[in-house]
Each structure stands twice: as structure tokens, then as C-alpha cells.
Design an enzyme around this catalytic site. Structure first.
Site, PDB file in Angstrom:
ATOM      1  N   HIS A 279       0.872  -1.179   0.000  1.00  0.00           N
ATOM      2  CA  HIS A 279       0.000   0.000   0.000  1.00  0.00           C
ATOM      3  C   HIS A 279       0.908   1.228   0.000  1.00  0.00           C
ATOM      4  O   HIS A 279       1.725   1.404   0.916  1.00  0.00           O
ATOM      5  CB  HIS A 279      -0.917  -0.005   1.225  1.00  0.00           C
ATOM      6  CG  HIS A 279      -1.890  -1.145   1.213  1.00  0.00           C
ATOM      7  ND1 HIS A 279      -2.130  -1.952   2.290  1.00  0.00           N
ATOM      8  CD2 HIS A 279      -2.680  -1.608   0.194  1.00  0.00           C
ATOM      9  CE1 HIS A 279      -3.040  -2.870   1.957  1.00  0.00           C
ATOM     10  NE2 HIS A 279      -3.383  -2.691   0.698  1.00  0.00           N
TER      11      HIS A 279
ATOM     12  N   GLU B  72       1.775   3.791   3.084  1.00  0.00           N
ATOM     13  CA  GLU B  72       2.161   3.293   4.412  1.00  0.00           C
ATOM     14  C   GLU B  72       3.656   3.552   4.611  1.00  0.00           C
ATOM     15  O   GLU B  72       4.507   2.676   4.443  1.00  0.00           O
ATOM     16  CB  GLU B  72       1.743   1.832   4.549  1.00  0.00           C
ATOM     17  CG  GLU B  72       0.213   1.740   4.517  1.00  0.00           C
ATOM     18  CD  GLU B  72      -0.347   0.338   4.514  1.00  0.00           C
ATOM     19  OE1 GLU B  72      -1.589   0.221   4.498  1.00  0.00           O
ATOM     20  OE2 GLU B  72       0.425  -0.630   4.519  1.00  0.00           O
TER      21      GLU B  72
ATOM     22  N   HIS C 120       3.255  -3.421   6.827  1.00  0.00           N
ATOM     23  CA  HIS C 120       2.157  -2.477   6.593  1.00  0.00           C
ATOM     24  C   HIS C 120       2.017  -1.517   7.768  1.00  0.00           C
ATOM     25  O   HIS C 120       2.660  -1.690   8.809  1.00  0.00           O
ATOM     26  CB  HIS C 120       0.830  -3.244   6.441  1.00  0.00           C
ATOM     27  CG  HIS C 120       0.729  -4.020   5.175  1.00  0.00           C
ATOM     28  ND1 HIS C 120      -0.050  -3.624   4.117  1.00  0.00           N
ATOM     29  CD2 HIS C 120       1.328  -5.176   4.792  1.00  0.00           C
ATOM     30  CE1 HIS C 120       0.067  -4.501   3.131  1.00  0.00           C
ATOM     31  NE2 HIS C 120       0.894  -5.457   3.510  1.00  0.00           N
TER      32      HIS C 120
ATOM     33  N   GLU D  32       1.697  -5.416  10.947  1.00  0.00           N
ATOM     34  CA  GLU D  32       1.200  -4.048  11.097  1.00  0.00           C
ATOM     35  C   GLU D  32       2.157  -3.332  12.042  1.00  0.00           C
ATOM     36  O   GLU D  32       2.231  -3.633  13.225  1.00  0.00           O
ATOM     37  CB  GLU D  32      -0.231  -4.055  11.640  1.00  0.00           C
ATOM     38  CG  GLU D  32      -1.237  -4.755  10.729  1.00  0.00           C
ATOM     39  CD  GLU D  32      -1.520  -3.998   9.426  1.00  0.00           C
ATOM     40  OE1 GLU D  32      -1.051  -2.841   9.281  1.00  0.00           O
ATOM     41  OE2 GLU D  32      -2.204  -4.565   8.550  1.00  0.00           O
TER      42      GLU D  32
HETATM   43 ZN   LIG Z   1      -1.331  -2.018   4.126  1.00  0.00          ZN
END
Ligand SMILES: [Zn+2]
Length: 297
Positions: free
Chosen positions: A33, A36, A123, A186
């Protein structure tokens, strides 16, 4: 450029180990993404350490910046969410093309090194989390080879979420195709990002690619808060709406009997204690609007 280092594709770097470069490989990816930023900053710093010969990985590393066009535009994606396109050749657009390229790069690593030991796909969450950094496993078909809890704990990843429904994510793809120990990590929220946080992530990645056994032995007895996905919240119609506050932090607890959302078929109440994750009502009909977790440890 570091001896032997190769750019296999735009922003996909093969960095061979100094000794036995073809014995086994590992993958670190970021920017699947494009907005990020924290993990992208940490991975750029990792690449700089390799280029300046301050770092040589113990095993051959494929370092991937997932979506260069979205990174340049500082957008999550341009045409389609890249992390729903792996192993799925139906959808089109810029991201579908990139997904095919990244899959081929993983196959090349597998062929060259004979195996891929682990894959960390980095991420950032959109919203803050009660457990600031956490790991998700894809749907797994075998026990992982390494003892991951001490390693993750060392990186400040204090939660572990076991997914129960397949999605076409990058970590699901590498686990399915290469038997890799794969995680979506994350690494903090977009709002809570700090330079110290980015630097701590970098230091952990350096330790992971140079001497992970030292990390593991330093945190031998570490345990993470462990969850499994109990319910996928699917937006079935335009009538879908959350009754709980959609802006609440990830891992917010909801006791048994809580009214979570309503949709075409009526209200949804929890059948037991649940924890919310990734709430987002702004998805297309038929897509996942969030997860409800149960605590397993
Ligand atoms: Zn992501």
C-alpha cells in the site's frame, strides 16, 4: 552497488548472502500500500546500509517495494488494492500487472535459493490500535518452522491474529506456494508514526537479516496476545452501517450480546466477547468491512 546485488524488477532487490548465497532465501516487502510510509522509510534505510556495505544479510534477501507508482503518488493504490490480487489473475489494472511481476520474482528466488524460509510483509494500520504493533498469519496449512513469538516480541509486535478465511494477500501467496513462514506485520498506525518508531523497525529488521538467533534467545519466554478471526464482517448491501463507533481503535473489546452493525438482514449481535479490527464501512458491496476476533491466549 554492493557486489552481487541485483535489481530484478523496478524496486525489487536481490541481495545475496556473503557465503552460500544460493542456500536459502528470505523476503521483506513494504509499500504494497503506497501510503504506508513508516515501513517504506525503514526499508529504504535498510537498502542504504546494504549499498554502503555496512550490512550483509546472513541469508539471501529479496527486498521488495511493492507498488512504486502508488508510493510515488503517496496513495494506498491507483487502480485496485494490490493486497487482494496475489494468486488471482481475474482483476486488471496497474496493480494486477505488478502482482504478476512480484509473484515471478518470488518464483525466481525459490529457484535460485531452493527455498524461502520467511516472508515479512510490512504495513501500517489506518487507525490507531490498542496493541500498537501486531502480526497476522494467513490461513496456514502447516506449523511454521521457526519459533516466531520471541522474534516478533523483540520487534514490539505484541499481538498475533490468526486469519481463518483466505484472501489474495501477498503473505497468503508466499505461504501457499513456497511453504514460507509468512506474516503481514502491522508496524503502527499512520497517525502514530514517529522517527523513533521507524528507526526501531529498522534495527529489528537488521537483526532479523543478520542474527535472528540472538533476538530469539533474548526473548525466550515471550508470549503474545493471540487472537483468531471469529467473524468476517461483510458489507452485503447499501443499508450496511456500524452501530458501534467505526473510529474506535483496533482491538476494542465488545462483550457478549453487543450490537455491532446492521445490514439488509437485520442487526448483528456478538455471541461472545469479541475484539474489532480494521473497521471500514466504505468498502464495495460484497467486500469485507471489518473483522471480529476472539482471544485464544
Ligand atoms: Zn497495508
Amino acid at each position: 552497488m554492493e557486489a552481487g546485488m541485483e535489481e530484478w524488477l523496478e524496486q525489487v532487490w536481490f541481495i545475496p548472502a556473503e557465503t552460500k548465497p544460493n542456500s536459502v532465501g528470505i523476503i521483506i516487502s513494504c509499500g504494497i500500500h503506497g501510503n504506508e510510509t513508516g515501513p517504506i522509510v525503514a526499508c529504504n534505510a535498510l537498502l542504504d546500509l546494504v549499498r554502503s556495505k555496512q550490512l550483509t544479510p546472513a541469508v539471501s534477501l529479496l527486498l521488495i517495494f511493492g507498488n512504486p507508482q502508488a508510493i510515488n503518488a503517496n496513495q494506498r493504490y491507483l487502480d485496485f488494492n494490490l493486497n487482494r490480487l496475489f494468486g488471482n489473475s481475474v482483476a486488471g489494472g496497474i496493480e494486477a500487472h505488478r502482482a504478476r511481476q512480484l509473484e515471478q520474482a518470488c518464483h525466481r528466488l525459490q529457484q535460485q535459493c531452493g527455498g524461502i524460509r520467511w516472508h515479512l510483509d510490512l504495513h501500517s494500520t489506518i487507525k490507531p490500535s490498542r496493541i500498537e504493533r501486531f502480526a497476522l498469519t494467513p490461513v496456514t496449512r502447516a506449523e511454521y518452522q521457526l519459533q516466531w513469538q520471541p522474534l516478533l516480541y523483540a520487534g514490539g509486535f505484541l499481538g498475533l491474529v490468526r486469519q481463518t478465511r483466505r484472501a489474495n494477500t501477498f503473505s497468503q501467496y508466499t505461504h501457499d506456494h513456497f511453504g514460507t513462514d509468512s506474516f503481514t506485520l502491522e508496524c503502527g498506525s499512520l497517525q502514530q508514526r514517529t522517527n523513533q518508531g521507524d528507526n526501531a523497525l529498522l534495527q529489528w529488521l537488521v537483526a532479523m537479516v543478520t542474527e535472528p538467533s540472538a533476538l530469539a534467545s533474548a526473548h525466550q519466554d515471550a508470549t503474545l496476545q493471540e487472537f483468531r478471526v471469529a467473524e468476517d464482517i461483510i458489507r452485503h448491501s447499501d443499508q450496511f452501517q456500524f452501530i458501534i463507533d467505526e473510529q474506535e481503535p483496533n482491538f476494542s473489546p465488545h462483550p457478549k450480546g453487543s450490537l455491532i452493525y446492521s445490514d439488509r438482514d437485520g442487526p448483528f449481535y456478538t455471541s461472545d466477547q469479541r475484539y474489532s479490527l480494521f473497521l471500514n464501512s466504505g468498502v464495495e458491496v460484497g467486500q469485507r468491512a471489518g473483522l471480529l476476533l476472539e482471544r485464544i491466549q
